[in-house]
Design a protein around this motif. Sequence first.
Motif, short mmCIF file in Angstrom:
data_model
loop_
_atom_site.label_atom_id
_atom_site.label_comp_id
_atom_site.label_asym_id
_atom_site.label_seq_id
_atom_site.Cartn_x
_atom_site.Cartn_y
_atom_site.Cartn_z
N ALA A 163 0.83 -1.21 0.00
CA ALA A 163 0.00 0.00 0.00
C ALA A 163 0.86 1.25 0.00
O ALA A 163 0.45 2.29 -0.54
CB ALA A 163 -0.93 -0.01 1.22
N ASP A 164 2.06 1.17 0.60
CA ASP A 164 2.94 2.33 0.61
C ASP A 164 3.36 2.71 -0.81
O ASP A 164 3.44 3.89 -1.16
CB ASP A 164 4.16 2.08 1.50
N ILE A 176 -8.13 1.10 -2.96
CA ILE A 176 -8.85 0.71 -1.76
C ILE A 176 -10.35 0.74 -2.00
O ILE A 176 -11.09 -0.18 -1.61
CB ILE A 176 -8.47 1.61 -0.57
N SER A 177 -10.84 1.78 -2.65
CA SER A 177 -12.28 1.89 -2.93
C SER A 177 -12.77 0.71 -3.77
O SER A 177 -13.83 0.12 -3.50
CB SER A 177 -12.58 3.20 -3.65
N PRO A 192 -5.68 -3.29 4.00
CA PRO A 192 -4.51 -2.70 3.31
C PRO A 192 -3.29 -2.83 4.22
O PRO A 192 -3.37 -2.58 5.43
CB PRO A 192 -4.91 -1.23 3.11
N THR A 193 -2.15 -3.21 3.66
CA THR A 193 -0.94 -3.38 4.46
C THR A 193 0.26 -2.76 3.75
O THR A 193 0.32 -2.71 2.52
CB THR A 193 -0.65 -4.87 4.71
N SER A 194 1.21 -2.33 4.57
CA SER A 194 2.49 -1.79 4.07
C SER A 194 3.59 -2.43 4.90
O SER A 194 3.76 -2.09 6.07
CB SER A 194 2.54 -0.27 4.22
N THR A 195 4.30 -3.38 4.32
CA THR A 195 5.27 -4.16 5.09
C THR A 195 6.72 -3.75 4.87
O THR A 195 7.61 -4.28 5.52
CB THR A 195 5.13 -5.65 4.76
N LEU A 196 6.99 -2.81 3.97
CA LEU A 196 8.37 -2.50 3.60
C LEU A 196 9.19 -2.04 4.80
O LEU A 196 10.26 -2.60 5.10
CB LEU A 196 8.39 -1.43 2.51
N ALA A 214 1.37 -1.70 14.13
CA ALA A 214 0.03 -1.15 13.91
C ALA A 214 -0.03 -0.33 12.63
O ALA A 214 -0.98 -0.43 11.85
CB ALA A 214 -0.39 -0.32 15.12
N ALA A 215 1.01 0.47 12.40
CA ALA A 215 1.03 1.33 11.21
C ALA A 215 1.10 0.52 9.92
O ALA A 215 0.60 0.96 8.88
CB ALA A 215 2.21 2.30 11.28
N SER A 216 1.68 -0.66 9.98
CA SER A 216 1.80 -1.50 8.79
C SER A 216 0.48 -2.12 8.37
O SER A 216 0.34 -2.59 7.24
CB SER A 216 2.82 -2.62 9.03
N GLY A 217 -0.50 -2.14 9.29
CA GLY A 217 -1.77 -2.80 9.02
C GLY A 217 -1.78 -4.26 9.39
O GLY A 217 -2.83 -4.90 9.39
N ILE A 218 -0.62 -4.81 9.74
CA ILE A 218 -0.53 -6.24 10.05
C ILE A 218 -1.14 -6.54 11.41
O ILE A 218 -1.71 -7.62 11.61
CB ILE A 218 0.94 -6.73 10.00
#
Length: 363
Positions: A163-164, A176-177, A192-196, A214-218
């Motif tokens: 997502a990032d 996302i929509s 939505p996730t951002s794992t980088l 938490a910020a990563s969405g995981i």
Amino acid sequence: MSDEVERVQVMSRLEAVLASETLSDAAKAQAKNLLDRLGSGVNVVVLGPKGAGKSRLCDVMLGHALPEPGQKASVYSFDDVQTDPDESVASLCLQCDFLKLTTVTDVTAPQDMDDFAATAAWAMSRADIVLWCTSEFGPTEANIWADASDHLKDHSFLVLTKADRLAGQGQLNHVISALQYIAAEEFHSFFPTSTLQAHATLTRTGGIPDDQMAASGIKALKDTLLRLAMSGRRADLDSALLFLERYGADTSAPETAKDEASSPQRQTYQKALDLLRSRTADISQDAAPDAVLNCCGALAEDLAELASAETQSAPDFDAWRNDLYEASDKVMLMTLENDLRSAADAATIILQLSRDLQSRVSH
């Protein structure tokens, strides 16, 4: 009693019933299947096209950097499961709290989408929960997922990875929509996730701070997945208890003598428990949904009548009676829906009533 203690006790009772040689071949197969499910945990399969970021998601979710299959590692062990002579999936075994309830399988996706469709079909047939990782969930992915059972769809997550990167391209809100609409129709939840950054921190330090998780969405994904896995484990326990009730095995803990054993409340609890035990065998897992619902509905109504006939009153007893009325109303509503999910939910309510009564009688 905790679910873990109950799981161990139920598995022990299943093993004892199997050893007794009193079961038919069909019942033995069912008992062995229940033992396998209680022993292996809820099977979570991570799926998605090649390059979707599945392995990185697993790394962050499990809290360990994942070695490549075939490499020696002290944390992971790999078992290659052949889907055909050319493809395999790797099951990850890791000592962490998350895997006390689940078995996570990261499916290696072939480059060719036709081959991926065959691999995905094989994996989905063995999954309890699917995490479908994607950056777009295009038509090809949608066509593959369309073959999943409704039950699996209701217990699986659509996971937007990277997502990032999409945010940097100014496309995140649009994607996302679009995916939220798809997820509402085809999945249990959407994340939505951002794992980088989280993965970089994990690789560098061996851990991920809570705020970054938490910020990563995981974190949200993992918490929801755990709740669903706990629900699945509870359903497996209920199925095992139902099996033990049906085949005459005592599913209650050993009773101890109590000074109040002859109290009116305890006598009523025992009557209700005896009624449940005499009728639970009629709730066959192989029966049609309407038969299961009719049996559960009649049993819930009879229990409510038994409770209403008692003139005694005490705070705990009144609370139990009210809970029983509420359970009876729920089962009655489920009989109107008359589908497989409603039948399973009704049977679960009956088993919950049985567990509660066993606790009241023995304490």
